[in-house]
Structure formats: structure tokens, C-alpha cells
Design an enzyme around this catalytic site. Structure first.
Site, PDB file in Angstrom:
ATOM      1  CE  LYS A 139     143.571 -10.157  34.081  1.00  0.00           C
ATOM      2  NZ  LYS A 139     143.436 -11.369  33.255  1.00  0.00           N
ATOM      3  N   GLY A 180     157.999 -19.594  34.692  1.00  0.00           N
ATOM      4  CA  GLY A 180     156.907 -19.267  35.615  1.00  0.00           C
ATOM      5  C   GLY A 180     156.388 -20.543  36.254  1.00  0.00           C
ATOM      6  N   GLY A 185     153.836 -20.561  38.816  1.00  0.00           N
ATOM      7  CA  GLY A 185     152.635 -20.250  39.604  1.00  0.00           C
ATOM      8  C   GLY A 185     151.574 -21.272  39.234  1.00  0.00           C
ATOM      9  CG  ASN A 186     146.741 -22.252  39.062  1.00  0.00           C
ATOM     10  OD1 ASN A 186     146.447 -22.555  37.914  1.00  0.00           O
ATOM     11  ND2 ASN A 186     146.124 -22.808  40.082  1.00  0.00           N
ATOM     12  CB  ALA A 187     149.315 -20.960  34.373  1.00  0.00           C
ATOM     13  N   GLY A 188     151.852 -22.442  35.314  1.00  0.00           N
ATOM     14  CA  GLY A 188     153.099 -23.124  34.986  1.00  0.00           C
ATOM     15  C   GLY A 188     153.274 -24.440  35.727  1.00  0.00           C
TER      16      GLY A 188
HETATM   17  N1  GLU Z   1     142.745 -14.480  34.895  1.00  0.00           N
HETATM   18  C1  GLU Z   1     142.437 -15.507  33.945  1.00  0.00           C
HETATM   19  C2  GLU Z   1     142.718 -15.024  32.545  1.00  0.00           C
HETATM   20  O1  GLU Z   1     143.509 -14.150  32.340  1.00  0.00           O
HETATM   21  C3  GLU Z   1     141.036 -16.068  34.132  1.00  0.00           C
HETATM   22  C4  GLU Z   1     139.922 -15.118  33.938  1.00  0.00           C
HETATM   23  C5  GLU Z   1     138.553 -15.666  34.320  1.00  0.00           C
HETATM   24  O2  GLU Z   1     138.457 -16.841  34.635  1.00  0.00           O
HETATM   25  O3  GLU Z   1     137.603 -14.885  34.290  1.00  0.00           O
HETATM   26  O4  GLU Z   1     142.225 -15.555  31.591  1.00  0.00           O
END
Ligand code: GLU
Length: 404
Positions: A102, A212, A214-217
Site C-alpha cells: 500500500k 461514504g 466516494g467511488n465504492a459507496g
Molecule cells: N485500493 C483497493 C483496495 O484497497 C484496490 C487495490 C488494487 O486494486 O490493487 O483493495
């Protein structure tokens, strides 16, 4: 306790419960490599600012490190460590040949121009490019980063290693289609979460609360509202409620026009903490870590918590929810759709292929369905909550690779 300590405590607990080899537990409690950089960026007004960024590479037993890059003022090393650890486990739960990593840059993207964000992204990549690569460590979007940022990353990486962009597309996933991205990646986290939920229960007419937007929510709200009723949502500026269900298409337009869900017609305002405690069938935390805690866990009235965010529930809250019979569909399962389609994108890049949206969605559905059954099966077998079930499953899979 910070989120990194939280993540480690769950690894220890799962290790005991799952009778995982002590050496493997010790390996997973440690992080293989941490990169901490400071780099200069020219701002639009001509001034120079030094930014701070991290890339944490937790474990690569199953494959190259994989995980997003986050831009947020609160990014700190312990958060990035926890997020990297969760990526290792998430990839294992999803059955992907990838490890966990990350990254994060401490910044406030809401107060920066597009050109400043581009220069900052490229500055960060200049600082870490030796440590990433299509077969080494593959970043992706996370909080406040998107496909455009991923496009800048490929460009800068290609420049630094002296290759054509087409030769290094696999260095990052979550790119736009025109930059070599995959069909379905933008929606993948939400769609994966929906597949997990549908495998777990019938969603028709259920009441859903989403923290939330954002993209996911936002994408999750759009998808699930076809079958269920989204009665409340929030973003960083506040929350809104409507018992009969919100019109999500209209709400998305409102957010695009005004920058927030707040003020949406035909809805009443609600505080974030009250929103979490609403009477509903499914609560979906889809923003940041540690929102369901010791303080509010006993008041959560949802029957199911679908964790689209990473780390939204603290271990103490987990215990309380489990005792109260609230089912958690844990982050390392529920939001694994994002990294799964990232993997599909990477495979397409490495093989020079382009898959259809139907193919990607079908493969994602299959993957999430299998992973959900496996996690629920493991939790049942060990008589523990779904999070511990998912951790044990992941640790067994990582342990199956050879220890050197
Ligand atoms: N940031 C996203 C996660 O937390 C996607 C990570 C990715 O696609 O490598 O799973």
C-alpha cells in the site's frame, strides 16, 4: 490502539484459532519493506512544497506486492502498514497470485489543482520507481486517487525506466480504458461487494445505509438501488435520510453539481454517528477506518455490515457485534472485487489482451461467490466470526507457499 496494532491483533488471534504455524504468524506480523520518501513539488503559485509519502510492501509470498495509493491529509505510516497487511490477506482470500502493499501521500487533494496533483504524483513515482514494477509491486487507486492519477503513474514510470508506455502498462492498475485499463475496473469494488452480499442473502427490498459516497459507496448505491432501498447515505460533509428510499441517480447528479450529498431535495439531514445507528438491514461503511468502535457498536441496529471500506470496524467492536448476532462481511472479502479486477487488468496488460465487460463481470461474480462460500465455510467450521474465518483462510493460503 492504532489500526496497525488492530490488524496485528487480529492476525495473532486468527493464528491461534486456526492453529497456524508460529513462524508464519511471526512473518506476517512483520513487514518486508517500508519506503519513506520526502520529495519536492512546484506549486501553481511558484512556491516549492516538500511532500511526504510511503510505500509499504508487507508480503510477497503469493506474488508481486499489490495495493492502492491513497492521497489524504491523515495518511500515516501505521495506517499504510495496516492497509498493506490487509492487502496480503485480501489477495489470498480472493485466490489471487498477488502479495500485499500500500502507498500513501500526505496531502489534501481537495485543496490542490489538477496540475499540482499531476506534479505531486510524478514526484512520488520518481522517488519510488525503483521499488515498483509490473512484476515487483503494482499500485492502484485508493482513497482520493483515480484512473487519471494511474495514467500519470504509467507515464512517469515509463519515462524513468526508459521504456515505451505500452511496454510497462502492468506497472499499475485502475487505469482508464484509453490508458490500457480494463472494462469493469471502475465499478469493481462496489460490484464485488454486491456479489458478496447477494451470495450471503436475498437483497430484494432490503433497507440499506451507506456511509461514504466516494467511488465504492456511490457505485454500490447505484447498483443496489435497483433491487433494494437505500434509505441513508453520507459523505465527508454530512448525511441525508429518506425512509422510503433515495433516488440515487438524482443524488449522484446532486453530488456532482454541489460537491456533497447534503442538501439533496426530499431528504432530511442526519449526523454521521446517527446514520450508523439507523434501523436497517445492511450497513455499508464505504469510507475510512475505525468508524464502528467500542463507543457505537452496541447501538448498531443493522443485521449485516458489508465492509466496502478497509478496516471500518475495530476488533473491540467486532466482538460486540458478534455477540449481538450482527453478521459482518469483512473488508478483506467484501471489497476484494477491486483488486480482483485489478488482477484481470494486469493479466490483460501482460498478455496484450482486451476482455469484454461481460467476461470481466462474469469472472468477478464467480470469484466473489467462491470466496464468500469459502470464508463463511471457514468461519462456521471454526465457530468464529467471518473476519476471523477470512483471516485463517488467507493465512493458510499464504502458508502453503514455501517458507525459505
Ligand atoms: N485500493 C483497493 C483496495 O484497497 C484496490 C487495490 C488494487 O486494486 O490493487 O483493495
Amino acid at each position: 490502539m492504532n489500526v496497525y496494532e488492530n490488524a496485528k491483533s487480529v492476525i495473532r488471534r486468527a493464528g491461534e484459532i486456526g492453529k497456524i504455524d508460529d513462524d508464519l504468524i511471526r512473518i506476517l506480523l512483520n513487514i518486508q519493506k517500508e519506503i519513506h520518501v520526502r520529495f519536492p513539488v512546484k506549486m501553481d503559485d511558484g512556491s516549492l512544497r516538500i511532500f511526504e509519502g510511503y510505500r509499504v510492501q508487507h508480503n510477497n509470498f503469493l506474488g508481486p506486492y499489490k495495493g492502492g495509493i491513497r492521497y489524504h491529509p491523515d495518511v500515516d505510516i501505521n495506517e499504510v502498514r495496516a492497509l498493506a497487511m490487509w492487502m496480503s490477506l485480501k489477495c489470498a482470500v480472493a485466490g489471487l497470485p498477488l502479495g500485499g502493499g500500500k502507498g500513501g501521500v500526505v496531502c489534501n487533494p481537495k485543496e490542490m489543482s489538477r496540475t499540482e496533483l499531476e506534479r505531486m504524483t510524478k514526484g512520488f513515482i520518481d522517488a519510488i520507481y525503483l521499488d515498483i514494477g509490473p512484476e515487483k509491486d503494482i499500485p492502484a487507486p485508493d482513497v482520493y486517487t483515480n484512473s487519471e492519477v494511474m495514467g500519470w503513474i504509467v507515464d512517469e514510470y515509463a519515462k524513468q525506466v526508459g521504456k515505451k508506455k505500452e511496454e510497462v502498462l502492468g506497472v499499475v492498475t485502475g487505469k482508464s480504458l484509453s490508458d490500457g485499463g480494463s472494462e469493469g475496473r471502475g465499478e469493481a469494488t462496489a460490484r464485488g461487494g454486491e456479489f458478496v452480499l447477494m451470495e450471503f442473502m436475498a437483497v430484494k427490498d432490503k433497507k440499506i445505509v451507506i456511509q461514504g459516497f466516494g467511488n465504492a459507496g456511490r457505485v454500490f448505491a447505484k447498483l443496489i438501488s435497483k433491487n433494494a432501498r437505500v434509505i441513508a447515505v453520507s459523505d465527508s460533509k454530512g448525511g441525508i435520510y429518506k425512509g422510503e428510499g433515495l433516488n440515487i441517480e438524482e443524488l449522484i447528479k446532486h453530488k456532482e453539481e454541489t460537491g456533497s450529498v447534503v442538501g439533496f431535495r426530499d431528504s432530511s439531514e442526519i449526523e454521521n454517528n446517527e446514520l450508523l445507528k439507523l434501523e436497517c438491514d445492511v450497513l455499508v461503511p464505504a469510507a475510512l477506518e475505525s468508524v464502528i468502535t467500542l463507543e457505537n457498536a452496541s447501538e448498531i441496529k443493522a443485521g449485516v455490515v458489508l465492509e466496502l471500506a478497509n478496516g471500518p470496524t475495530t476488533p473491540e467492536a467486532d466482538e460486540i457485534l458478534f455477540k449481538r448476532g450482527v453478521q459482518i462481511l469483512p473488508d478483506i472479502l467484501a471489497n476484494a472485487g477491486g483488486v480482483s479486477v485489478s488482477y484481470f487488468e494486469w493479466v490483460q496488460n501482460m498478455r496484450g489482451e482486451k476482455w469484454s465487460k461481460e467476461k470481466v463481470d462474469e469472472m468477478l461474480k464467480e470469484k466473489m461467490g467462491v470466496a464468500t462460500k469459502e470464508v463463511l465455510g471457514k468461519a462456521k467450521e471454526l465457530n468464529v466470526n467471518n473476519r476471523l474465518g477470512a483471516y485463517v483462510l488467507a493465512m493458510e493460503r499464504i502458508g502453503r507457499t514455501q517458507l525459505q
